[in-house]
Scaffold this motif. Structure first.
Motif, PDB file in Angstrom:
ATOM      1  N   UNK A  89       0.872  -1.168   0.000  1.00 46.15           N
ATOM      2  CA  UNK A  89       0.000   0.000   0.000  1.00 46.15           C
ATOM      3  C   UNK A  89       0.912   1.221   0.000  1.00 46.15           C
ATOM      4  N   UNK A  90       0.502   2.243  -0.707  1.00 47.90           N
ATOM      5  CA  UNK A  90       1.285   3.473  -0.778  1.00 47.90           C
ATOM      6  C   UNK A  90       0.459   4.625  -0.240  1.00 47.90           C
ATOM      7  N   UNK A  91       1.065   5.400   0.625  1.00 49.28           N
ATOM      8  CA  UNK A  91       0.467   6.655   1.075  1.00 49.28           C
ATOM      9  C   UNK A  91       1.386   7.772   0.622  1.00 49.28           C
ATOM     10  N   UNK A  92       0.826   8.710  -0.148  1.00 52.33           N
ATOM     11  CA  UNK A  92       1.582   9.858  -0.643  1.00 52.33           C
ATOM     12  C   UNK A  92       0.935  11.126  -0.111  1.00 52.33           C
ATOM     13  N   UNK A  93       1.768  12.052   0.344  1.00 56.69           N
ATOM     14  CA  UNK A  93       1.274  13.265   0.986  1.00 56.69           C
ATOM     15  C   UNK A  93       1.705  14.501   0.201  1.00 56.69           C
ATOM     16  N   UNK A  94       0.742  15.376  -0.056  1.00 64.51           N
ATOM     17  CA  UNK A  94       1.006  16.685  -0.651  1.00 64.51           C
ATOM     18  C   UNK A  94       0.252  17.699   0.192  1.00 64.51           C
ATOM     19  N   UNK A  96      -1.886  18.895   2.915  1.00 62.58           N
ATOM     20  CA  UNK A  96      -2.903  18.199   3.714  1.00 62.58           C
ATOM     21  C   UNK A  96      -3.576  17.059   2.945  1.00 62.58           C
ATOM     22  N   UNK A  97      -3.234  16.908   1.678  1.00 63.13           N
ATOM     23  CA  UNK A  97      -3.862  15.881   0.844  1.00 63.13           C
ATOM     24  C   UNK A  97      -3.121  14.555   0.977  1.00 63.13           C
ATOM     25  N   UNK A  98      -3.879  13.493   1.187  1.00 64.77           N
ATOM     26  CA  UNK A  98      -3.333  12.140   1.296  1.00 64.77           C
ATOM     27  C   UNK A  98      -3.893  11.297   0.156  1.00 64.77           C
ATOM     28  N   UNK A  99      -3.007  10.677  -0.612  1.00 65.66           N
ATOM     29  CA  UNK A  99      -3.387   9.723  -1.661  1.00 65.66           C
ATOM     30  C   UNK A  99      -3.073   8.332  -1.138  1.00 65.66           C
TER      31      UNK A  99
END
Length: 130
Positions: A89-94, A96-99
């Motif tokens: 699983x991948x969590x990417x942060x930009x 306050x946005x979390x993908x």
């Protein structure tokens, strides 16, 4: 085959490619893909076939992806002598946005002893409403 070495190698290749990807640079992923590469992406209804097709797709995104950080969650490598499947699983942060995404990468050990990705499948992580 040393299972630990294969696992470490595959995760290191993936991490380096993700690090560049999150800075808008698809080149490390393109270098990992085989010529007969196939790809499922949540932005496309159908599978993308071939290295040239994915290169065209990625070049349109070059410089546009920018993430502050990412986490590879629970990576598992299942390997034989010449094949390896990486899932995580991948969590990417930009900001306050979390993908959140699921990833499956199928690696093949080529004759030159380099691991290449022959198939990639990405999906957005979204729990089903039951």
């Amino acid at each position: 085959m040393d299972k630990r070495t294969t696992t470490e190698t595959i995760i290191a290749l993936e991490t380096a490619a993700l690090d560049a990807w999150h800075q808008g640079n698809p080149s490390p992923y393109l270098a990992l893909y085989s010529k007969d590469f196939t790809y499922f992406d949540p932005a496309h209804e159908k599978r993308l076939d071939g290295w040239d097709t994915i290169r065209e797709f990625y070049e349109r995104m070059r410089g546009k992806v920018k993430m502050d950080k990412f986490e590879i969650i629970d990576p598992v490598v299942q390997a034989s002598d010449t094949m390896a499947v990486l899932t995580y699983n991948l969590r990417s942060y930009s900001g306050e946005t979390l993908w959140k995404e699921n990833c499956t990468e199928v690696y093949r050990l080529e004759e030159n002893k380099e691991w290449k990705i022959i198939h990639s499948h990405w999906s957005v992580t979204q729990a089903a409403v039951v």
